[in-house]
Design a protein around this motif. Sequence first.
Motif, PDB file in Angstrom:
ATOM      1  N   MET A 164      -4.167  -5.357  -7.333  1.00  0.00           N
ATOM      2  CA  MET A 164      -3.503  -6.289  -6.425  1.00  0.00           C
ATOM      3  C   MET A 164      -2.731  -5.461  -5.402  1.00  0.00           C
ATOM      4  SD  MET A 164      -2.137  -9.220  -5.365  1.00  0.00           S
ATOM      5  CE  MET A 164      -2.871 -10.338  -6.581  1.00  0.00           C
ATOM      6  N   HIS A 165      -2.704  -5.906  -4.153  1.00  0.00           N
ATOM      7  CA  HIS A 165      -1.916  -5.172  -3.164  1.00  0.00           C
ATOM      8  C   HIS A 165      -0.431  -5.394  -3.433  1.00  0.00           C
ATOM      9  CE1 HIS A 165      -2.393  -8.866  -0.290  1.00  0.00           C
ATOM     10  NE2 HIS A 165      -1.363  -9.023  -1.061  1.00  0.00           N
ATOM     11  N   ALA A 166       0.392  -4.468  -2.886  1.00  0.00           N
ATOM     12  CA  ALA A 166       1.832  -4.500  -3.167  1.00  0.00           C
ATOM     13  C   ALA A 166       2.614  -4.252  -1.893  1.00  0.00           C
ATOM     14  CB  ALA A 166       2.174  -3.446  -4.216  1.00  0.00           C
ATOM     15  N   SER A 167       3.929  -4.259  -2.012  1.00  0.00           N
ATOM     16  CA  SER A 167       4.787  -4.010  -0.861  1.00  0.00           C
ATOM     17  C   SER A 167       4.504  -2.633  -0.285  1.00  0.00           C
ATOM     18  CB  SER A 167       6.251  -4.107  -1.290  1.00  0.00           C
ATOM     19  OG  SER A 167       7.106  -3.890  -0.213  1.00  0.00           O
ATOM     20  N   GLY A 168       4.216  -2.587   1.028  1.00  0.00           N
ATOM     21  CA  GLY A 168       3.855  -1.336   1.688  1.00  0.00           C
ATOM     22  C   GLY A 168       2.376  -1.191   1.924  1.00  0.00           C
ATOM     23  N   ASP A 169       1.569  -2.080   1.369  1.00  0.00           N
ATOM     24  CA  ASP A 169       0.115  -2.016   1.529  1.00  0.00           C
ATOM     25  C   ASP A 169      -0.388  -2.834   2.718  1.00  0.00           C
ATOM     26  OD1 ASP A 169      -0.211  -0.408  -0.671  1.00  0.00           O
ATOM     27  OD2 ASP A 169      -0.602  -2.039  -2.042  1.00  0.00           O
ATOM     28  N   SER A 170       0.476  -3.504   3.416  1.00  0.00           N
ATOM     29  CA  SER A 170       0.044  -4.401   4.484  1.00  0.00           C
ATOM     30  C   SER A 170      -0.878  -3.709   5.471  1.00  0.00           C
ATOM     31  CB  SER A 170       1.258  -4.935   5.234  1.00  0.00           C
ATOM     32  OG  SER A 170       2.012  -5.745   4.385  1.00  0.00           O
ATOM     33  N   ARG A 219      -1.064   2.504   0.300  1.00  0.00           N
ATOM     34  CA  ARG A 219      -0.081   3.506  -0.117  1.00  0.00           C
ATOM     35  C   ARG A 219       1.273   2.870  -0.454  1.00  0.00           C
ATOM     36  NH1 ARG A 219      -1.710   8.736   1.213  1.00  0.00           N
ATOM     37  NH2 ARG A 219      -3.238   8.932   2.892  1.00  0.00           N
ATOM     38  N   GLY A 220       1.284   1.635  -0.864  1.00  0.00           N
ATOM     39  CA  GLY A 220       2.555   0.952  -1.092  1.00  0.00           C
ATOM     40  C   GLY A 220       3.107   1.134  -2.491  1.00  0.00           C
ATOM     41  N   ALA A 221       3.952   0.199  -2.889  1.00  0.00           N
ATOM     42  CA  ALA A 221       4.549   0.252  -4.219  1.00  0.00           C
ATOM     43  C   ALA A 221       3.460   0.125  -5.285  1.00  0.00           C
ATOM     44  CB  ALA A 221       5.566  -0.871  -4.374  1.00  0.00           C
ATOM     45  N   THR A 222       3.772   0.615  -6.465  1.00  0.00           N
ATOM     46  CA  THR A 222       2.826   0.519  -7.560  1.00  0.00           C
ATOM     47  C   THR A 222       3.473  -0.223  -8.728  1.00  0.00           C
ATOM     48  OG1 THR A 222       1.249   1.786  -8.912  1.00  0.00           O
ATOM     49  CG2 THR A 222       3.449   2.705  -8.626  1.00  0.00           C
ATOM     50  N   GLY A 223       2.703  -0.421  -9.773  1.00  0.00           N
ATOM     51  CA  GLY A 223       3.177  -1.167 -10.929  1.00  0.00           C
ATOM     52  C   GLY A 223       1.984  -1.626 -11.733  1.00  0.00           C
ATOM     53  N   ASP A 224       2.213  -2.582 -12.649  1.00  0.00           N
ATOM     54  CA  ASP A 224       1.094  -3.129 -13.408  1.00  0.00           C
ATOM     55  C   ASP A 224       1.254  -4.638 -13.548  1.00  0.00           C
ATOM     56  OD1 ASP A 224       2.565  -3.840 -15.863  1.00  0.00           O
ATOM     57  OD2 ASP A 224       2.631  -1.694 -16.286  1.00  0.00           O
ATOM     58  N   SER A 277      10.810   0.839  -6.298  1.00  0.00           N
ATOM     59  CA  SER A 277      11.326   2.206  -6.224  1.00  0.00           C
ATOM     60  C   SER A 277      10.214   3.225  -6.037  1.00  0.00           C
ATOM     61  CB  SER A 277      12.125   2.546  -7.489  1.00  0.00           C
ATOM     62  OG  SER A 277      11.284   2.663  -8.628  1.00  0.00           O
ATOM     63  N   THR A 278       8.954   2.829  -6.297  1.00  0.00           N
ATOM     64  CA  THR A 278       7.816   3.743  -6.135  1.00  0.00           C
ATOM     65  C   THR A 278       7.267   3.741  -4.720  1.00  0.00           C
ATOM     66  OG1 THR A 278       6.178   2.050  -6.731  1.00  0.00           O
ATOM     67  CG2 THR A 278       7.157   3.312  -8.537  1.00  0.00           C
ATOM     68  N   LYS A 279       7.762   2.874  -3.889  1.00  0.00           N
ATOM     69  CA  LYS A 279       7.205   2.707  -2.543  1.00  0.00           C
ATOM     70  C   LYS A 279       7.230   3.981  -1.699  1.00  0.00           C
ATOM     71  CE  LYS A 279       7.624  -0.738   1.135  1.00  0.00           C
ATOM     72  NZ  LYS A 279       8.400  -1.933   1.536  1.00  0.00           N
ATOM     73  N   PRO A 280       8.299   4.804  -1.778  1.00  0.00           N
ATOM     74  CA  PRO A 280       8.339   6.019  -0.956  1.00  0.00           C
ATOM     75  C   PRO A 280       7.346   7.101  -1.367  1.00  0.00           C
ATOM     76  CG  PRO A 280      10.556   5.358  -1.624  1.00  0.00           C
ATOM     77  CD  PRO A 280       9.587   4.585  -2.458  1.00  0.00           C
ATOM     78  N   LEU A 281       6.704   6.987  -2.509  1.00  0.00           N
ATOM     79  CA  LEU A 281       5.806   8.041  -2.993  1.00  0.00           C
ATOM     80  C   LEU A 281       4.567   8.189  -2.118  1.00  0.00           C
ATOM     81  CD1 LEU A 281       6.018   7.381  -6.834  1.00  0.00           C
ATOM     82  CD2 LEU A 281       7.258   9.084  -5.490  1.00  0.00           C
ATOM     83  N   GLY A 295       0.626  -1.225   0.000  1.00  0.00           N
ATOM     84  CA  GLY A 295       0.000   0.000   0.000  1.00  0.00           C
ATOM     85  C   GLY A 295       0.661   1.294   0.000  1.00  0.00           C
ATOM     86  N   ASN A 296       0.764   2.194  -0.813  1.00  0.00           N
ATOM     87  CA  ASN A 296       1.202   3.581  -0.679  1.00  0.00           C
ATOM     88  C   ASN A 296       1.076   4.332  -1.970  1.00  0.00           C
ATOM     89  OD1 ASN A 296       2.404   2.315   1.553  1.00  0.00           O
ATOM     90  ND2 ASN A 296       3.083   4.080   2.036  1.00  0.00           N
ATOM     91  N   ASN A 297       1.807   4.493  -2.888  1.00  0.00           N
ATOM     92  CA  ASN A 297       1.390   5.117  -4.139  1.00  0.00           C
ATOM     93  C   ASN A 297       0.659   3.978  -4.750  1.00  0.00           C
ATOM     94  OD1 ASN A 297       0.985   6.202  -6.618  1.00  0.00           O
ATOM     95  ND2 ASN A 297       2.951   5.681  -7.336  1.00  0.00           N
ATOM     96  N   ALA A 298       0.105   3.338  -4.050  1.00  0.00           N
ATOM     97  CA  ALA A 298       0.018   1.932  -4.000  1.00  0.00           C
ATOM     98  C   ALA A 298      -0.871   1.246  -4.940  1.00  0.00           C
ATOM     99  CB  ALA A 298      -0.441   1.568  -2.647  1.00  0.00           C
ATOM    100  N   SER A 299      -0.634  -0.011  -4.898  1.00  0.00           N
ATOM    101  CA  SER A 299      -1.374  -1.035  -5.593  1.00  0.00           C
ATOM    102  C   SER A 299      -0.853  -1.271  -6.998  1.00  0.00           C
ATOM    103  CB  SER A 299      -2.867  -0.747  -5.634  1.00  0.00           C
ATOM    104  OG  SER A 299      -3.179   0.294  -6.499  1.00  0.00           O
ATOM    105  N   ILE A 300      -0.996  -2.534  -7.389  1.00  0.00           N
ATOM    106  CA  ILE A 300      -0.632  -2.935  -8.744  1.00  0.00           C
ATOM    107  C   ILE A 300      -1.887  -2.829  -9.598  1.00  0.00           C
ATOM    108  CG2 ILE A 300       0.490  -4.686 -10.138  1.00  0.00           C
ATOM    109  CD1 ILE A 300       2.152  -3.635  -7.802  1.00  0.00           C
ATOM    110  N   LYS A 301      -1.769  -2.233 -10.770  1.00  0.00           N
ATOM    111  CA  LYS A 301      -2.934  -1.854 -11.549  1.00  0.00           C
ATOM    112  C   LYS A 301      -2.953  -2.535 -12.910  1.00  0.00           C
ATOM    113  CE  LYS A 301      -1.987   2.468  -9.254  1.00  0.00           C
ATOM    114  NZ  LYS A 301      -1.389   3.817  -9.375  1.00  0.00           N
ATOM    115  N   ARG A 302      -4.086  -2.471 -13.558  1.00  0.00           N
ATOM    116  CA  ARG A 302      -4.165  -2.911 -14.942  1.00  0.00           C
ATOM    117  C   ARG A 302      -3.250  -2.053 -15.805  1.00  0.00           C
ATOM    118  NH1 ARG A 302     -10.361  -3.871 -16.773  1.00  0.00           N
ATOM    119  NH2 ARG A 302      -9.306  -3.417 -18.754  1.00  0.00           N
ATOM    120  N   HIS A 303      -2.560  -2.682 -16.749  1.00  0.00           N
ATOM    121  CA  HIS A 303      -1.633  -1.936 -17.592  1.00  0.00           C
ATOM    122  C   HIS A 303      -2.348  -1.074 -18.627  1.00  0.00           C
ATOM    123  CE1 HIS A 303      -2.561  -5.263 -20.348  1.00  0.00           C
ATOM    124  NE2 HIS A 303      -2.123  -4.477 -21.325  1.00  0.00           N
TER     125      HIS A 303
END
Length: 262
Positions: A199-205, A148-153, A161-165, A15-23
């Motif tokens: 999908m949840h990501a690193s930092g979303d716990s 508010r965790g890491a993001t991506g697709d 690297s997006t986790k601090p956002l 969770g943070n800039n968080a979550s993995i999203k559809r591309h």
Amino acid sequence: MKYLFLLTLAFFCFGNNASIKRHDIPSENYIVKNVPGYLVDMPHEGHGVLINSRWVLTVAHTIFYDYVGEELSINSKNYQIESVHIHPGYREPDKGLLQGDLKPLMSFFKSRHDIALIKLKTHVINAEPIEIYTGHSEQKKTITVFGRGATGDGIKGEDLSTKPLRVLNKFQNIVDSAEGNWITYTFDEPKNALPLEGMHASGDSGGPSVILDGKNSYLVGLSSWQLAFGDISNFKGGLYGTTAYQVRISSYQNWIFSVVGS
């Protein structure tokens, strides 16, 4: 200090800039404009959820040390922690589980009780708690998950690297199973996905999974870990087809009430 192991996505949950999203969906569609008052950011990473005016529910692996005396920011106001109550069935993984084949670690995650309660010194007066879901019909329900965790697709997976956002996002998914202490959902490819599938990501716990029943919102889950296979050195979180595990709140209602009171 607890292992900040990214499988627990605990961070996962990521969770943070968080979550993995559809591309194929603009990432800005996932950004939360109105932050729910019950969403609590933990001192370092991850989240908790305000379930009554003095109690916050979270996953145990977000408690990295003795948090008594620390402050939690709830709806932009700070509240001091009075006590922390970790479920007696919670354990941390041995170092041997954090290398090689992931199967033993997955079994370990599934067997432990990843939940904790935090008592505040004073009542929260500027935010409304969320009710916990006490039924047992989570399967096939659509959930909205915050973090508010890491993001991506789903093609590239999560980008640590997006986790601090720490930009708050939300996504939706459908509960595949609700058995024992866990609810699960799968990050489907676009052709089978919801418009804001994620999908949840690193930092979303500890990020909440919420269902709507009429005008009321209920807390059904807390982001905890992702199911993974193979060697841990090859792990990539958040890819299409990944299954997420969330703490099933309904299965812990008796423990919650025994600590908090009726």
